[in-house]
Scaffold this active site. Structure first.
Site, PDB file in Angstrom:
ATOM      1  N   ASP A 220     -10.011 -68.950 -75.239  1.00 21.31           N
ATOM      2  CA  ASP A 220      -8.677 -68.353 -75.114  1.00 21.31           C
ATOM      3  C   ASP A 220      -7.600 -69.389 -74.799  1.00 21.31           C
ATOM      4  OD1 ASP A 220      -9.707 -68.853 -72.586  1.00 21.31           O
ATOM      5  OD2 ASP A 220      -9.679 -66.779 -71.936  1.00 21.31           O
TER       6      ASP A 220
ATOM      7  N   ASN B  17     -12.023 -58.538 -62.722  1.00 27.35           N
ATOM      8  CA  ASN B  17     -12.008 -57.171 -63.263  1.00 27.35           C
ATOM      9  C   ASN B  17     -13.017 -57.019 -64.408  1.00 27.35           C
ATOM     10  OD1 ASN B  17     -10.820 -58.611 -65.297  1.00 27.35           O
ATOM     11  ND2 ASN B  17      -8.851 -57.557 -65.249  1.00 27.35           N
TER      12      ASN B  17
ATOM     13  N   HIS C 189     -13.338 -59.185 -66.979  1.00 32.95           N
ATOM     14  CA  HIS C 189     -12.933 -59.737 -68.279  1.00 32.95           C
ATOM     15  C   HIS C 189     -13.773 -60.955 -68.653  1.00 32.95           C
ATOM     16  CE1 HIS C 189      -9.479 -62.253 -66.332  1.00 32.95           C
ATOM     17  NE2 HIS C 189     -10.441 -63.087 -66.656  1.00 32.95           N
TER      18      HIS C 189
ATOM     19  N   GLU D 269      -9.489 -58.023 -71.569  1.00 35.54           N
ATOM     20  CA  GLU D 269      -9.243 -57.267 -70.345  1.00 35.54           C
ATOM     21  C   GLU D 269      -9.841 -55.860 -70.453  1.00 35.54           C
ATOM     22  OE1 GLU D 269      -8.191 -58.736 -67.823  1.00 35.54           O
ATOM     23  OE2 GLU D 269      -6.223 -59.673 -68.005  1.00 35.54           O
TER      24      GLU D 269
HETATM   25  C1  GLP Z   1      -9.574 -66.760 -66.653  1.00 36.35           C
HETATM   26  C2  GLP Z   1     -10.250 -67.148 -67.955  1.00 36.35           C
HETATM   27  C3  GLP Z   1     -11.674 -66.636 -68.027  1.00 36.35           C
HETATM   28  C4  GLP Z   1     -12.394 -66.966 -66.731  1.00 36.35           C
HETATM   29  C5  GLP Z   1     -11.698 -66.285 -65.581  1.00 36.35           C
HETATM   30  C6  GLP Z   1     -12.386 -66.452 -64.238  1.00 36.35           C
HETATM   31  O1  GLP Z   1      -9.032 -65.489 -66.690  1.00 36.35           O
HETATM   32  N1  GLP Z   1      -9.556 -66.676 -69.114  1.00 36.35           N
HETATM   33  O2  GLP Z   1     -12.333 -67.207 -69.146  1.00 36.35           O
HETATM   34  O3  GLP Z   1     -13.731 -66.571 -66.803  1.00 36.35           O
HETATM   35  O4  GLP Z   1     -10.399 -66.835 -65.511  1.00 36.35           O
HETATM   36  O5  GLP Z   1     -11.988 -67.626 -63.650  1.00 36.35           O
HETATM   37  P1  GLP Z   1     -12.676 -68.297 -62.406  1.00 36.35           P
HETATM   38  O6  GLP Z   1     -13.889 -68.959 -62.925  1.00 36.35           O
HETATM   39  O7  GLP Z   1     -11.661 -69.258 -61.898  1.00 36.35           O
HETATM   40  O8  GLP Z   1     -12.983 -67.204 -61.437  1.00 36.35           O
END
Ligand code: GLP
Length: 242
Positions: free
Chosen positions: A67, A136, A138, A143
């Site tokens: 993304d 959440n 995702h 989402e």
């Molecule tokens: C962002 C990214 C996701 C990732 C998520 C969780 O939203 N788009 O790909 O998995 O963050 O991040 P973290 O690993 O910092 O909890």
């Protein structure tokens, strides 16, 4: 699904990096699906160490990231392109032209998504997809929603995601409200999926995603239907796993 219980974040990172390095060794021209977020940083650090030791060669590897924020340039230090360059690409011998992140500067969403779908199609498919997990549920920026969206699309980020990301931006106005993300079908078509989870704050969502009902309201729950998923977590993140 296979669950690997790591003792702590470093151990989790080494276990995930081991799986990825096995993939690169077994298929030197593999396609890696890569993720951003804080969780995979340790995994990337470990891969860099093994590359520096001479144990890994990324010269024929291609990568496709999940993304990118819509509106952020590759030079913006909060863009995912910048993240990948800083945390992995510039430290290893992957060819930058073989790395792919959605074009955050393309304002025409349809064009941006069609171009990314074409890159994915031309790659021949993802051999190994690395995933983090949003609070959440995702994955990428898919989402919670009423449906699973199949291919690359432009998403309006959930307020909880915007709030979680705001810590990285100087002010709330600068936090992107939209992003381009790979779709659920593309993720599910990866041959192998490795999910990394760390910390107490992920325990509830890990339980819901991997042991609750399969629903687009918890996007990661679809991973229960994939035939080759490895969940690599530390003790805290896996504390509610039966
Ligand atoms: C962002 C990214 C996701 C990732 C998520 C969780 O939203 N788009 O790909 O998995 O963050 O991040 P973290 O690993 O910092 O909890």
């Amino acid at each position: 699904m296979q669950i690997i219980r790591a003792t702590d974040y470093d151990h989790m990172s080494r276990m995930a990096a081991n799986i990825i390095s096995a993939q690169v060794i077994m298929k030197p021209d593999c396609v890696l699906g890569l993720a951003t977020g804080s969780t995979p940083i340790g995994t990337y650090e470990q891969l860099i160490r093994w590359y520096e030791k001479g144990d890994l060669d990324f010269s024929r590897v291609r990568s496709i990231n999940l993304d990118e924020y819509k509106g952020l340039s590759p030079e913006n230090d909060q863009s995912y392109r910048y993240f990948m360059n800083e945390h992995l690409f510039r430290h290893i011998n992957i060819k930058l032209e073989n790395t792919n992140v959605p074009d955050g500067l393309e304002e025409d969403s349809e064009k941006a998504c069609a171009a990314y779908n074409e890159i994915i199609r031309q790659s021949g498919g993802i051999d190994l997809q690395l995933l983090g997990l949003g609070h959440n549920g995702h994955i990428g920026f898919n989402e919670p929603s009423e449906e699973f969206i199949k291919e690359t699309h432009c998403v309006d980020l959930a307020q909880s995601t915007i709030d979680a990301n705001s810590r990285f931006f100087a002010s709330m106005d600068l936090v992107p409200k939209q992003a381009y993300t790979m779709g659920i079908q593309t993720i599910m078509q990866a041959k192998k999926i490795v999910v990394v989870v760390s910390g107490k704050s992920k325990a509830e969502i890990v339980k819901a995603a991997f042991f609750g009902p399969c629903t687009p309201k918890v996007p990661a729950s679809i991973l229960q239907l994939h035939r080759d998923v490895v969940l690599v977590g530390d003790g805290e993140a896996l504390s509610l796993v039966p």
